[in-house]
Design an enzyme around this catalytic site. Structure first.
Site, PDB file in Angstrom:
ATOM      1  N   HIS A   1       0.863  -1.182   0.000  1.00 20.54           N
ATOM      2  CA  HIS A   1       0.000   0.000   0.000  1.00 20.54           C
ATOM      3  C   HIS A   1       0.897   1.228   0.000  1.00 20.54           C
ATOM      4  O   HIS A   1       1.721   1.414   0.890  1.00 20.54           O
ATOM      5  CB  HIS A   1      -0.890   0.002   1.245  1.00 20.54           C
TER       6      HIS A   1
ATOM      7  N   LYS B   1      -0.817  10.850   1.455  1.00 19.98           N
ATOM      8  CA  LYS B   1       0.065  10.380   0.369  1.00 19.98           C
ATOM      9  C   LYS B   1      -0.439  10.842  -0.998  1.00 19.98           C
ATOM     10  O   LYS B   1       0.325  11.367  -1.815  1.00 19.98           O
ATOM     11  CB  LYS B   1       0.146   8.847   0.402  1.00 19.98           C
TER      12      LYS B   1
ATOM     13  N   ASP C   1      -2.004   3.669  -4.299  1.00 20.32           N
ATOM     14  CA  ASP C   1      -2.706   2.744  -3.410  1.00 20.32           C
ATOM     15  C   ASP C   1      -2.160   1.319  -3.433  1.00 20.32           C
ATOM     16  O   ASP C   1      -1.770   0.781  -2.395  1.00 20.32           O
ATOM     17  CB  ASP C   1      -4.207   2.715  -3.736  1.00 20.32           C
TER      18      ASP C   1
ATOM     19  N   ARG D   1      17.192  14.336  13.348  1.00 18.62           N
ATOM     20  CA  ARG D   1      17.191  15.686  12.771  1.00 18.62           C
ATOM     21  C   ARG D   1      18.206  15.838  11.644  1.00 18.62           C
ATOM     22  O   ARG D   1      17.982  16.558  10.677  1.00 18.62           O
ATOM     23  CB  ARG D   1      17.455  16.722  13.864  1.00 18.62           C
TER      24      ARG D   1
END
Length: 315
Positions: free
Chosen positions: A145, A166, A184, A251
């Site tokens: 997916h 998305k 998808d 980070r």
């Protein structure tokens, strides 16, 4: 492993069947081994003990025709019989092979189950095309997916929980001029030791946007934004993150993070989703960063080295 038969190849490439045994229809002639064999050695009588090689399709063209021409006519049959063993899925012959009638006659004489199929391509072109097709059809695969786009020449698989954004991010990327593979349901394949993605054919060119429904990308942006498949060079995993959870995010992005598909590593970057973040811009930046790293330009690494040099000087 995916099932592949000779009938599929005949239909796919619009080929002509010169001979087929009614008791062994081409739709039941399975191809289970990657690669093709030129038939010279088989015609000469050599039989490999490696099953994976002996069960490949055979291609006959000008070199095999030249070899047969060097033989006396009374020897034709015995050499043709050598390549008509039941273990061979099919024999493909090009226009440069001049003995197709004789080969078909031999097949009929012994009631061979091996179909003989005529190809109108040049030998090198067909050999490359059919080899690639067989590799892709028989490749290891799994369905995921996610959404697959191509950004600056890199295939990017965008993953994340349902509803995280998305598809909406993909629309932003398409407006920025990038290419769409699928949304998808993405099929992941291993091809030539690379991870390749393509969309489930049922939802080809379609994208689902919550609150709007199903959209056809070709009608919105044109066919020029569509790619049928792409190597997957990067995985972007979108996650929801709030407050103190930000402290758990890398980070600097200097830790090697990979997703492994069929023993092949694909770089993976986790991007937190929060109000005000432009995900399309961030994904573009991630792709550019990866391309620079692949070219030996790693800003994070250079920054860390500079810090270490400065600390060393101050001691």
């Amino acid at each position: 492993m995916t099932n592949l038969n000779v009938g599929e190849i005949v239909t796919k490439f619009n080929l002509t069947v010169l001979y087929a045994n009614p008791k062994s229809p081409i739709a039941k002639r399975s191809i289970t081994n990657i690669g093709t064999n030129r038939g010279g050695l088989e015609l000469a009588g050599f039989k490999t003990k490696q099953v994976s090689r002996s069960h490949r399709i055979i291609l006959l063209s000008s070199k095999e025709s030249e070899y047969i021409s060097s033989l006396a006519k009374i020897e034709f049959k015995s050499h043709f019989f050598n390549i008509l063993g039941n273990h061979i899925p099919a024999i493909f012959i090009t226009p440069n092979f001049k003995f197709k009638k004789e080969l078909c006659a031999c097949a009929k004489e012994i009631n061979s189950t091996v179909p003989i199929i005529e190809v109108l391509f040049f030998t090198s072109e067909f050999a490359a095309t059919i080899a690639t097709y067989i590799v892709e059809r028989l490749a290891e695969s799994k369905r995921l997916h996610g959404t697959l786009v191509n950004i600056f020449g890199y295939g990017v698989l965008i993953t994340g929980e349902s509803g995280i954004g998305k598809s909406e991010t993909t629309l932003d990327l398409l407006r920025n001029g990038h290419l769409f593979i699928g949304d998808d349901s993405i099929d992941i394949l291993k091809v030539n030791n690379k991870v390749v993605g393509k969309v489930n054919p049922i939802i080809k060119n379609l994208i689902e946007i919550r609150g709007i429904g199903i959209l056809d990308i070709t009608k919105m942006y044109g066919y020029h934004v569509i790619m049928h498949e792409s190597q997957i060079n990067l995985i972007i995993n979108l996650i929801k993150i709030e407050n103190d959870a930000w402290n758990k995010v890398d980070r600097l992005g200097n830790h090697d993070n990979f997703e492994v598909f069929f023993e092949v590593k694909v770089p993976k970057i986790v991007i937190p989703v929060s109000p005000g973040r432009n995900l399309a811009d961030l994904i573009e930046a991630a792709v550019i960063s990866l391309k620079l790293k692949n070219e030996g330009q790693d800003a994070t690494s250079s920054f860390e080295k500079q810090i270490i040099r400065d600390l060393t000087k101050n001691k």
